[in-house]
Design a protein around this motif. Sequence first.
Motif, PDB file in Angstrom:
ATOM      1  N   ASP A  90       4.638 -28.941  45.943  1.00 24.51           N
ATOM      2  CA  ASP A  90       3.846 -29.133  44.723  1.00 24.51           C
ATOM      3  C   ASP A  90       4.335 -28.211  43.607  1.00 24.51           C
ATOM      4  OD1 ASP A  90       2.353 -31.052  46.013  1.00 24.51           O
ATOM      5  OD2 ASP A  90       0.660 -29.707  46.440  1.00 24.51           O
ATOM      6  N   GLN A  91       4.669 -26.953  43.959  1.00 25.47           N
ATOM      7  CA  GLN A  91       5.207 -26.029  42.953  1.00 25.47           C
ATOM      8  C   GLN A  91       6.536 -26.529  42.401  1.00 25.47           C
ATOM      9  OE1 GLN A  91       5.521 -22.249  44.889  1.00 25.47           O
ATOM     10  NE2 GLN A  91       3.311 -21.817  44.809  1.00 25.47           N
ATOM     11  N   LEU A  92       7.401 -27.040  43.275  1.00 27.50           N
ATOM     12  CA  LEU A  92       8.687 -27.555  42.811  1.00 27.50           C
ATOM     13  C   LEU A  92       8.515 -28.762  41.897  1.00 27.50           C
ATOM     14  CD1 LEU A  92      10.824 -27.228  46.061  1.00 27.50           C
ATOM     15  CD2 LEU A  92      10.979 -25.849  43.988  1.00 27.50           C
ATOM     16  N   VAL A  93       7.571 -29.639  42.221  1.00 23.84           N
ATOM     17  CA  VAL A  93       7.304 -30.801  41.364  1.00 23.84           C
ATOM     18  C   VAL A  93       6.792 -30.342  40.008  1.00 23.84           C
ATOM     19  CG1 VAL A  93       5.770 -32.797  41.098  1.00 23.84           C
ATOM     20  CG2 VAL A  93       6.969 -32.415  43.255  1.00 23.84           C
ATOM     21  N   ALA A  94       5.892 -29.345  40.003  1.00 26.41           N
ATOM     22  CA  ALA A  94       5.359 -28.828  38.740  1.00 26.41           C
ATOM     23  C   ALA A  94       6.460 -28.166  37.915  1.00 26.41           C
ATOM     24  CB  ALA A  94       4.231 -27.838  39.022  1.00 26.41           C
ATOM     25  N   GLN A  95       7.349 -27.411  38.562  1.00 29.60           N
ATOM     26  CA  GLN A  95       8.460 -26.783  37.838  1.00 29.60           C
ATOM     27  C   GLN A  95       9.403 -27.830  37.266  1.00 29.60           C
ATOM     28  OE1 GLN A  95      10.262 -24.143  40.667  1.00 29.60           O
ATOM     29  NE2 GLN A  95       8.604 -22.628  40.545  1.00 29.60           N
ATOM     30  N   GLN A  96       9.680 -28.877  38.043  1.00 26.69           N
ATOM     31  CA  GLN A  96      10.550 -29.959  37.546  1.00 26.69           C
ATOM     32  C   GLN A  96       9.893 -30.670  36.365  1.00 26.69           C
ATOM     33  OE1 GLN A  96      13.681 -30.653  38.649  1.00 26.69           O
ATOM     34  NE2 GLN A  96      13.807 -32.103  36.961  1.00 26.69           N
ATOM     35  N   ALA A  97       8.595 -30.903  36.431  1.00 22.61           N
ATOM     36  CA  ALA A  97       7.891 -31.553  35.313  1.00 22.61           C
ATOM     37  C   ALA A  97       7.931 -30.660  34.076  1.00 22.61           C
ATOM     38  CB  ALA A  97       6.446 -31.854  35.720  1.00 22.61           C
ATOM     39  N   ALA A  98       7.778 -29.348  34.273  1.00 28.85           N
ATOM     40  CA  ALA A  98       7.843 -28.426  33.137  1.00 28.85           C
ATOM     41  C   ALA A  98       9.241 -28.422  32.531  1.00 28.85           C
ATOM     42  CB  ALA A  98       7.448 -27.020  33.580  1.00 28.85           C
ATOM     43  N   ARG A  99      10.281 -28.458  33.362  1.00 24.91           N
ATOM     44  CA  ARG A  99      11.652 -28.510  32.833  1.00 24.91           C
ATOM     45  C   ARG A  99      11.907 -29.808  32.081  1.00 24.91           C
ATOM     46  NH1 ARG A  99      13.131 -25.908  37.695  1.00 24.91           N
ATOM     47  NH2 ARG A  99      13.543 -27.909  38.698  1.00 24.91           N
ATOM     48  N   ASP A 100      11.419 -30.931  32.642  1.00 24.09           N
ATOM     49  CA  ASP A 100      11.595 -32.223  31.966  1.00 24.09           C
ATOM     50  C   ASP A 100      10.871 -32.247  30.621  1.00 24.09           C
ATOM     51  OD1 ASP A 100      13.105 -33.052  34.095  1.00 24.09           O
ATOM     52  OD2 ASP A 100      11.489 -34.230  35.046  1.00 24.09           O
ATOM     53  N   ALA A 101       9.645 -31.699  30.580  1.00 22.84           N
ATOM     54  CA  ALA A 101       8.888 -31.656  29.334  1.00 22.84           C
ATOM     55  C   ALA A 101       9.591 -30.771  28.316  1.00 22.84           C
ATOM     56  CB  ALA A 101       7.471 -31.158  29.582  1.00 22.84           C
ATOM     57  N   ASP A 102      10.140 -29.627  28.760  1.00 25.42           N
ATOM     58  CA  ASP A 102      10.855 -28.740  27.851  1.00 25.42           C
ATOM     59  C   ASP A 102      12.127 -29.408  27.328  1.00 25.42           C
ATOM     60  OD1 ASP A 102      11.194 -26.236  26.506  1.00 25.42           O
ATOM     61  OD2 ASP A 102      12.784 -25.757  27.961  1.00 25.42           O
ATOM     62  N   ALA A 103      12.847 -30.119  28.210  1.00 25.36           N
ATOM     63  CA  ALA A 103      14.062 -30.818  27.781  1.00 25.36           C
ATOM     64  C   ALA A 103      13.716 -31.906  26.767  1.00 25.36           C
ATOM     65  CB  ALA A 103      14.781 -31.413  28.981  1.00 25.36           C
ATOM     66  N   GLU A 104      12.627 -32.610  27.001  1.00 25.48           N
ATOM     67  CA  GLU A 104      12.210 -33.669  26.059  1.00 25.48           C
ATOM     68  C   GLU A 104      11.800 -33.071  24.720  1.00 25.48           C
ATOM     69  OE1 GLU A 104      11.808 -37.306  24.598  1.00 25.48           O
ATOM     70  OE2 GLU A 104      12.599 -36.843  26.584  1.00 25.48           O
ATOM     71  N   ARG A 105      11.101 -31.945  24.758  1.00 26.50           N
ATOM     72  CA  ARG A 105      10.715 -31.275  23.522  1.00 26.50           C
ATOM     73  C   ARG A 105      11.948 -30.838  22.738  1.00 26.50           C
ATOM     74  NH1 ARG A 105      10.759 -26.389  21.946  1.00 26.50           N
ATOM     75  NH2 ARG A 105      11.192 -25.524  24.004  1.00 26.50           N
TER      76      ARG A 105
END
Length: 116
Positions: A90-105
């Motif tokens: 779950d932590q890895l999924v949350a970190q990946q989602a945060a990286r994807d959101a940052d990349a999109e931003r």
Amino acid sequence: MHRLLTMKRLSVLFLCTFAVLLGATFAWQALVKAPGERCVTDGGWWDPDQRVCARPMSIAEIEGITGRLPGETRAQASDRKNRELVAIEDQLVAQQAARDADAERQRVALAAARGN
């Protein structure tokens, strides 16, 4: 005429040599051979190089190797480890989602900067 090795001296020399060799045999048996045989008959593993009698242990009994807590069954330990793995996933999924959101931003900000 006196001889150096008379029959009496030869017999005493023979008996003394025999007694020393017999004592060495018994000492070797008691000090070298017997501990290994006692260890094996008691269910241990004899190491002749270090002269150590090791006792076999079940890995399940050693808490430091298996990671089990004292008094915890295999099923309980397995459930605890599975919960830990799910939490890590779950932590890895949350970190990946945060990286994807940052990349999109950053993509949006770069597109906005190029558009100006």
